[in-house]
Design an enzyme around this catalytic site. Structure first.
Site, PDB file in Angstrom:
ATOM      1  N   LYS A 180       0.841  -1.202   0.000  1.00 13.31           N
ATOM      2  CA  LYS A 180       0.000   0.000   0.000  1.00 13.31           C
ATOM      3  C   LYS A 180       0.873   1.249   0.000  1.00 13.31           C
ATOM      4  O   LYS A 180       1.509   1.567   1.009  1.00 13.31           O
ATOM      5  CB  LYS A 180      -0.918   0.035   1.224  1.00 13.31           C
ATOM      6  N   GLU A 255       9.911   0.807  10.517  1.00 10.85           N
ATOM      7  CA  GLU A 255      11.022   1.726  10.287  1.00 10.85           C
ATOM      8  C   GLU A 255      10.421   3.110  10.448  1.00 10.85           C
ATOM      9  O   GLU A 255       9.664   3.567   9.583  1.00 10.85           O
ATOM     10  CB  GLU A 255      11.570   1.442   8.886  1.00 10.85           C
TER      11      GLU A 255
END
Ligand SMILES: NC(=O)c1ccc[n+]([C@@H]2O[C@H](COP(=O)([O-])OP(=O)(O)OC[C@H]3O[C@@H](n4cnc5c(N)ncnc54)[C@H](O)[C@@H]3O)[C@@H](O)[C@H]2O)c1
Length: 886
Positions: A180, A255
């Site tokens: 996505k 992250e």
């Protein structure tokens, strides 16, 4: 305007709702593409397609090499689309052309590099050479397997690169993926979907859906068919993703944000540091998670540095991203621009000194666009919000410090730990500073450097897991451990016995590789043994008593030119320090072979010396069970007592002062290579030692027979050893110079050693180890004293075996029951001890009565007890036996 559709199950499709949205060029604020807007139904369809593809094995079932071939095709298709990808990325995200232009090439490189690594170097299958579990023999290995359906959720700052980072490792490691992209930058990911389709990656393996993060994220991160979520974005959203993923315990790699420190030391090359500080923070308009947005500058160079940095920032050209002369393009969106403006206002209110920038930039010829000037705040205090919170724009905080330690402390005063830099002309100093910063990446005299094989990820609230490199590939696999039992029968399985009344273990392994040379005058065989072992420099280890008896010299003469020295400082019941001292001498003399001349104390020390010589470190490092995987330093043992059998056993018994007991190295790899049984070496043994060491051998034989691990091979050797000791010990006691009887005693001790090394021992040994460690009772004496009592304790659990012992001792009457014979065997042992002058009671060998309870508590956890015929788990039982022996 270009139209983009969702990519689900190998097809480009409209969204289920039919909705679309426009993607804008942030440099002009004009729409550049119309994109199908995915919703819940589309996310579910994409997950279902990925699940089906994964389960079918169409991708996960390929070999890594077959997957590599497809990934290479994918990289080629990316190459075909490189120009379109670069231009689209540039317009969609605001990345300057110089930057976006490289992204396809770098992505292709990453795909090829990591696919090759996965196909040729990745440890998909690993045999575990030692299991660390001594009670479950068998083969152990691990398989690394794909995780399953992975979701990649990526941000708007590097849409194409992030798509490569998620698609690449997931595919290469055999997973299926739903990707996505960020709502404001969906285009490059959808072009990559075209490349994946053109490359023939099977339907459903790659799915790309664009749409609102909140709505889609909710489905993607909670759906039970998703196995892993890999997210790059803000810490705030990362927390929410972790929370959502927790309900179905998905694997997550995150992250997240950063507030990285770029530390300029006082010895830095000034021009390099200024470039590094500007590049580290203004590159891509500061919209990089690991940007060095806190520039920490030594007070010694602060003013000069700030002056130069200001000039450099003001020379940067902000312009339309497609203009090849632009250094910086627009911010990605109106919202991001508002965030930057808000933080600049906060910085001013907090009292930071705005020395340049702090305003929007108008680009000539363009109406609109989210351009913002490179902005520097000086005299920033690290506690200020602008120094603690991620801004994600071209705003840098310059902070003054006085010492390297203070710089590290400031760098670490952050909830984040993602990137960071050090600029210095002294690499060692820079590395010291880099080591002190709690962060996932540090660059020395550089910034923003990524590489396919260098892992990237965060400390603290900057993330979980790593991307890139082999570490990144591991994040897309699960470890499956496989144990193949070597004992596939309930009667041979040691662990299942915890749940059963049946203690005996029927299966066994017989591994006794020592080459035994025995006989009158066999000592000269030693020089041949040394050469057979490929050695030239033999060190003799011995103890003062044995040396005084002239035995070390005997061995030295036989070794002739191969002997490099004699070390004679080994004490009785050696401790770890004794081993380390002997090892130091062996290292100094560059010995390539150890010859032990002595009793169990010397031979056990020598075994441990051979391990430390070969494996390094100290004796304390090697107190392990079954961990050695290769041969140790060669060892020739010449026993001078007839007790321990250590010349053929797999154990080295060492006293650890720290542990307060005798500890063991247990490993077939420590069995001496050669044992030389020459009776001349035991002729000098004083009578008392002859008797006590003989009882050690007797205890080995009897306990091996009654052990839960006993087996026919050990029984045969143990019974013969018992016969030989019973017959020859009185002869040796009567005449210490009876060479024939001496040799028989040596052979008996060796056979008893073989028996127990395969079959283990029991309670008598646990008790003897304890009084040996706590009260220095010689091992043989302690064994003898407790042995008959332990035989009686075990009588109802080992009557058959003890009756055989009675036969070997010649005391089994024709009409005796097994139990009676077993009891007679215990009596016979006591009689033999009396006859030969063996100490009969613990009180006679220096054990204080009041300490018996403590001894019982120690003994109960001795590993020898695991194998005792009768279960021992109550210290009171052990205390009772100690009392009987007292
Ligand atoms: N590794 C194994 O398989 C194993 C088995 C049982 C015991 N052990 C260990 O072995 C040690 C005991 O060994 P040990 O009973 O052989 O005694 P030892 O090696 O401690 O020797 C005892 C004493 O006898 C003297 N001596 C030995 N041989 C002599 C000779 N021929 N002439 C004159 N003096 C001599 C020595 O100088 C020493 O003072 C203990 O530490 C025990 O834990 C090891």
């Amino acid at each position: 305007m270009e139209q983009y559709k969702l990519f689900i199950n190998g097809e480009f499709v409209d969204s289920a709702s039919g909705k679309t949205f426009e993607s804008l060029d942030p440099g002009t604020e004009l729409p550049i593409a119309q994109v199908a807007q995915a919703g819940k139904a589309d996310a579910e369809a994409a997950i279902a397609a990925a699940r089906e593809a994964f389960n079918s094995g169409v991708w996960s079932g390929l070999t890594p090499a077959a997957r590599m071939a497809k990934v290479q095709d994918f990289a080629d298709q990316v190459s075909q689309q490189a120009l379109r990808l670069a231009a689209t990325e540039c317009m969609d995200s605001g990345q300057i052309l110089k930057l976006a232009g490289f992204a396809p090439l770098l992505g292709m490189g990453l795909l090829r590099n990591l696919a090759l690594t996965a196909a040729t170097k990745f440890p998909w299958h690993e045999e575990i050479p030692v299991s660390g579990n001594a009670f479950a023999p068998g083969r152990e290995y691990i398989r690394r397997e794909p995780i399953g359906v992975c979701v990649g959720i990526i941000p708007w700052n590097f849409p194409m690169t992030m798509a490569f980072w998620k698609l690449g490792p997931a595919l290469i490691m055999g997973n299926c993926i739903v990707l996505k992209p960020a709502t404001v930058t969906p285009l490059s990911a959808l072009i990559l979907a075209e490349a994946a389709k053109a490359a023939g990656i099977p339907d459903g393996v790659v799915n790309v859906i664009a749409g609102p993060g909140g709505e889609l994220g909710q489905v993607l991160c909670t759906h039970p068919d998703v196995d892993k979520v890999a997210f790059t974005g803000s810490t705030e959203v990362g927390r929410e993703i972790m929370r959502m993923a927790s309900a179905t315990v998905k694997k997550v790699t995150l992250e997240l944000g950063g507030k990285s420190a770029n530390i300029i030391l006082d010895d830095a090359d000034m021009d390099l540091a200024v470039e590094g500080a500007c590049f580290g923070t203004f590159f891509h308009q500061g919209q990089i998670c690991e940007s060095g947005t806190r520039v920490l500058v030594s007070s010694k160079i602060y003013d000069q540095f700030l002056d130069k940095m200001k000039k450099r920032a003001e020379a940067l050209r902000v312009g339309y991203q497609m203009d090849p002369t632009s250094h910086m393009g627009p911010l990605v969106s109106k919202e991001q621009l508002a965030t930057v403006e808000r933080y600049v206002k906060i910085g001013k209110e907090e009292g930071a000194e705005l020395i340049t920038g702090g305003k929007r930039v108008e680009v000539p010829g363009i109406k609109g666009g989210y351009y913002y000037a490179p902005t520097i705040f000086a005299n920033v205090n690290n506690k200020m919000r602008i120094a603690q919170e991620e801004i994600f724009g071209p705003v840098v905080c310059v902070i003054k410090y006085d010492s390297d330690e203070e710089a590290v402390a400031i760098a670490n005063d952050s909830i984040y730990g993602l990137g960071g830099g050090v600029f210095s002309s002294n690499t060692a100093r820079a590395e010291r500073v880099a080591a002190g910063v709690r962060t996932g990446s540090m660059w020395i005299n550089n910034y923003h450097i990524f590489a396919d094989f260098c892992p990237f990820g965060g400390y603290k609230q900057s993330g979980v897991g790593r991307e890139l490199g082999v570490a990144g590939l591991h994040e897309y696999t699960l470890i499956k451990r496989v144990h193949v039992s070597a004992m596939a029968d309930a009667r041979s399985n040691m662990t299942f016995q915890l749940l059963s009344d049946y203690k005996k273990v029927d299966g066994f392994g017989y591994n006794c590789p020592t080459n035994v040379i025995a006989g009158h005058g066999c000592l000269p065989a030693i020089s041949r043994a040394v050469t057979d072992l490929g050695c030239k420099r033999a060190l003799i280890l011995t103890d003062p008593g044995v040396r005084q008896a002239g035995l070390a010299q005997l061995a030295k003469d036989a070794l002739a030119g191969f002997c490099v020295g004699i070390y004679d400082k080994i004490p009785a019941d050696p401790d770890l320090e004794s081993v380390d001292a002997a090892t130091a001498v062996a290292r100094e003399l560059k010995a390539d072979c150890i010859v032990s001349v002595g009793g169990g104390s010397v031979i056990d020390t020598a075994k441990a010396v051979c391990v430390t010589l070969k494996s390094g470190g100290k004796a304390n490092d090697h107190l392990n069970f079954l961990v050695l995987t290769e041969p140790q330093t060669p060892h020739i043992a010449i026993p001078t007592t007839s007790g321990t059998g250590s010349e053929v056993t797999n154990v080295s018994v060492l006293t650890s002062k720290n542990a307060g007991r005798k500890l063991f190295i247990v490993d077939a790899k420590i069995m001496p290579n050669v044992a030389i049984l020459d009776p001349r070496f035991t002729m000098t043994l004083p009578q008392s030692l002859t008797v006590t060491t003989a009882m050690d051998a007797m205890t080995h034989a009897i306990e091996a027979m009654t052990s839960t691990m006993s087996n026919p091979i050990c029984d045969g050797m143990a019974l013969q050893a018992i016969r030989m000791i019973n017959k020859n010990l009185p002869l040796v006691v009567a005449d210490g110079k009876n060479e024939k009887a001496r040799l028989n005693m040596q052979i008996a001790a060796t056979m008893a050693g073989w028996a127990f090394t395969v079959a283990q021992v029991g309670l008598a040994h646990g008790m003897a180890h304890t009084v040996g460690a706590l009260h220095h009772v010689p091992h043989g004496a302690a064994c003898g004293i407790v042995l008959p009592k332990v035989m009686r304790y075990n009588v109802d659990h080992a009557a058959e075996k003890l009756a055989l012992v009675a036969h070997a001792l010649d005391v089994a009457g024709a009409n005796m029951t097994e139990r009676d014979a077993a009891m007679a065997a215990a009596d016979a042992i006591e009689a033999l001890m009396k006859k030969t002058g063996h100490p009969m009671r613990l009180r006679d060998v220096g054990v204080p009565e009041e300490n018996l309870a403590i001894c019982a508590f120690h003994a109960i956890t001795d590993t020898a007890l695991i194998f005792n015929a009768r279960g021992v788990s109550d210290p009171n039982d052990v205390l009772e036996v100690y009392k009987q022996a007292y």
